[in-house]
Design a protein around this motif. Structure first.
Motif, short mmCIF file in Angstrom:
data_model
loop_
_atom_site.label_atom_id
_atom_site.label_comp_id
_atom_site.label_asym_id
_atom_site.label_seq_id
_atom_site.Cartn_x
_atom_site.Cartn_y
_atom_site.Cartn_z
N GLU A 152 -7.85 2.89 -3.68
CA GLU A 152 -6.56 3.22 -4.27
C GLU A 152 -5.71 3.92 -3.21
O GLU A 152 -6.18 4.21 -2.12
CB GLU A 152 -6.72 4.13 -5.49
CG GLU A 152 -7.41 5.44 -5.18
CD GLU A 152 -7.66 6.28 -6.42
OE1 GLU A 152 -7.51 5.77 -7.53
OE2 GLU A 152 -7.99 7.46 -6.25
N LYS A 153 -4.46 4.17 -3.55
CA LYS A 153 -3.53 4.90 -2.68
C LYS A 153 -3.44 4.27 -1.29
O LYS A 153 -3.69 4.91 -0.27
CB LYS A 153 -3.92 6.37 -2.59
CG LYS A 153 -3.89 7.06 -3.93
CD LYS A 153 -4.24 8.50 -3.83
CE LYS A 153 -4.23 9.10 -5.23
NZ LYS A 153 -4.64 10.48 -5.25
N SER A 196 -8.09 1.73 3.04
CA SER A 196 -7.69 1.63 1.63
C SER A 196 -8.71 0.82 0.84
O SER A 196 -8.90 1.06 -0.35
CB SER A 196 -6.30 1.00 1.51
OG SER A 196 -6.33 -0.35 1.90
N VAL A 217 -5.48 -2.46 -0.76
CA VAL A 217 -5.56 -2.09 -2.18
C VAL A 217 -5.24 -3.29 -3.07
O VAL A 217 -5.81 -3.44 -4.15
CB VAL A 217 -4.58 -0.92 -2.47
CG1 VAL A 217 -4.39 -0.71 -3.95
CG2 VAL A 217 -5.07 0.34 -1.83
#
Length: 112
Positions: A52-53, A47, A104
């Motif tokens: 992101e995600k 990540s 993240v």
């Protein structure tokens, strides 16, 4: 990187087991712990690289680690579907997803 950390932890644990009298019942929890730590790192790094995600990146990293472990157990001849496989899948995915979310949400150190 996560699978490499897992292998390294397995090597360290094998050294400890040869040097100390570790009960056989402790081997399973030690293996699960090593795999969870490696999965956590894999999710974190994936990540971090993606940016992101975190849930998706962590789940993907955990899924790949789980598949590698299943393949290695199949090759070694110790493949068996059952409760332990389900427990291992849940542990790996949870650890990797937690690592993905942490990756993240950690801030980068920037010097201006």
């Amino acid at each position: 990187m996560g699978i490499l950390l897992t292998i390294f932890i397995f090597l360290l644990l094998s050294l400890v087991m040869t040097a100390r009298d570790i009960p056989h019942v402790a081997v399973g929890p030690m293996a699960v712990t090593a795999t969870a730590v490696g999965s956590l790192l894999a999710g974190y790094l994936s990540s971090k690289l993606l940016g992101e995600k975190g849930l998706l990146a962590g789940a993907a990293a955990g899924g790949m680690i789980f598949i590698l472990i299943l393949l290695s157990s199949f090759i070694a001849g110790s493949f068996c579907l059952g409760f332990q496989v389900a427990l291992r899948l849940i542990t790996i995915l949870l650890a990797a997803v937690v690592g993905g979310v942490a990756g993240v949400n950690t801030k980068k150190n920037r010097k201006h």
